[in-house]
Design a protein around this motif. Structure first.
Motif, mmCIF file in Angstrom:
data_model
loop_
_atom_site.group_PDB
_atom_site.id
_atom_site.type_symbol
_atom_site.label_atom_id
_atom_site.label_comp_id
_atom_site.label_asym_id
_atom_site.label_seq_id
_atom_site.Cartn_x
_atom_site.Cartn_y
_atom_site.Cartn_z
ATOM 1 N N LEU A 35 47.444 40.033 36.439
ATOM 2 C CA LEU A 35 46.944 41.025 37.385
ATOM 3 C C LEU A 35 46.228 40.314 38.520
ATOM 4 C CD1 LEU A 35 45.327 43.438 34.780
ATOM 5 C CD2 LEU A 35 47.542 43.705 35.885
ATOM 6 N N THR A 36 46.369 40.812 39.723
ATOM 7 C CA THR A 36 45.658 40.269 40.865
ATOM 8 C C THR A 36 44.728 41.348 41.390
ATOM 9 O OG1 THR A 36 47.555 38.901 41.411
ATOM 10 C CG2 THR A 36 45.900 39.183 43.123
ATOM 11 N N PHE A 37 43.433 41.026 41.460
ATOM 12 C CA PHE A 37 42.429 41.986 41.901
ATOM 13 C C PHE A 37 41.980 41.672 43.317
ATOM 14 C CE2 PHE A 37 41.706 42.033 37.264
ATOM 15 C CZ PHE A 37 41.921 43.385 37.040
ATOM 16 N N THR A 38 41.614 42.717 44.032
ATOM 17 C CA THR A 38 40.981 42.532 45.334
ATOM 18 C C THR A 38 39.542 42.095 45.084
ATOM 19 O OG1 THR A 38 40.177 44.806 45.455
ATOM 20 C CG2 THR A 38 42.404 44.381 46.323
ATOM 21 N N PRO A 39 38.856 41.539 46.076
ATOM 22 C CA PRO A 39 37.451 41.156 45.882
ATOM 23 C C PRO A 39 36.572 42.339 45.447
ATOM 24 C CG PRO A 39 38.299 40.121 47.856
ATOM 25 C CD PRO A 39 39.367 41.062 47.364
ATOM 26 N N GLU A 40 36.871 43.543 45.953
ATOM 27 C CA GLU A 40 36.097 44.720 45.569
ATOM 28 C C GLU A 40 36.298 45.049 44.088
ATOM 29 O OE1 GLU A 40 38.229 44.757 48.255
ATOM 30 O OE2 GLU A 40 36.670 44.484 49.762
ATOM 31 N N GLU A 41 37.544 44.958 43.614
ATOM 32 C CA GLU A 41 37.832 45.222 42.204
ATOM 33 C C GLU A 41 37.182 44.172 41.307
ATOM 34 O OE1 GLU A 41 42.184 47.403 42.375
ATOM 35 O OE2 GLU A 41 42.075 45.221 42.561
ATOM 36 N N GLN A 42 37.148 42.927 41.771
ATOM 37 C CA GLN A 42 36.485 41.878 40.997
ATOM 38 C C GLN A 42 34.986 42.146 40.891
ATOM 39 O OE1 GLN A 42 37.497 38.182 42.905
ATOM 40 N NE2 GLN A 42 39.491 38.059 41.906
ATOM 41 N N ALA A 43 34.355 42.545 42.007
ATOM 42 C CA ALA A 43 32.925 42.841 42.003
ATOM 43 C C ALA A 43 32.622 44.010 41.074
ATOM 44 C CB ALA A 43 32.437 43.140 43.418
ATOM 45 N N GLU A 44 33.476 45.024 41.075
ATOM 46 C CA GLU A 44 33.277 46.180 40.199
ATOM 47 C C GLU A 44 33.419 45.783 38.731
ATOM 48 O OE1 GLU A 44 35.194 50.565 39.281
ATOM 49 O OE2 GLU A 44 35.850 49.448 41.042
#
Length: 114
Positions: free
Chosen positions: A20-29
């Motif tokens: 899975l590849t997350f956006t920076p916002e998804e990683q922070a969440e």
């Protein structure tokens, strides 16, 4: 960086392609959700017994054959004693481990719980 998500919701970083590849916002969440603590007592039983991490000072045998434990909580915050026979717990406060040991020994001599 790719990520792998377990069935129970845990996320692990992996170098393997196809993750899975997350956006920076998804990683922070995901990181923020990882640090949420559930401090309610709804899903776990609260016990008067010594818990994992508590420092056991001394243990005494009662007349009825049970164990009385003099201990200090994991963070050295509270000294206490606990009787496995009658399930009594007495907290004596910070820095009073000597008093907790004395009271545990006295209780062990008196407790007749079987």
């Amino acid at each position: 960086m790719n990520h792998f998500k377990y069935e129970d919701g845990r996320i692990m970083a992996t170098d393997q392609p196809g993750g899975l590849t997350f956006t920076p916002e998804e990683q922070a969440e995901a990181v923020a959700n990882d640090y949420v603590l559930n401090l309610s007592n709804e899903d776990r039983a609260v016990s008067a017994m010594p818990e994992r991490g508590d420092h056991i000072g001394r243990q005494y045998r009662t007349v009825g054959g049970h164990i009385v434990t003099a201990a200090t909580t994991a963070g050295d915050e509270i000294s206490y004693w606990y009787c496995q026979g009658c399930k009594k717990r007495d907290e004596v406060g910070y820095g009073w481990s000597d008093v907790a040991r004395e009271r545990a020994e006295a209780h062990a001599a008196q407790c007749r719980a079987v």
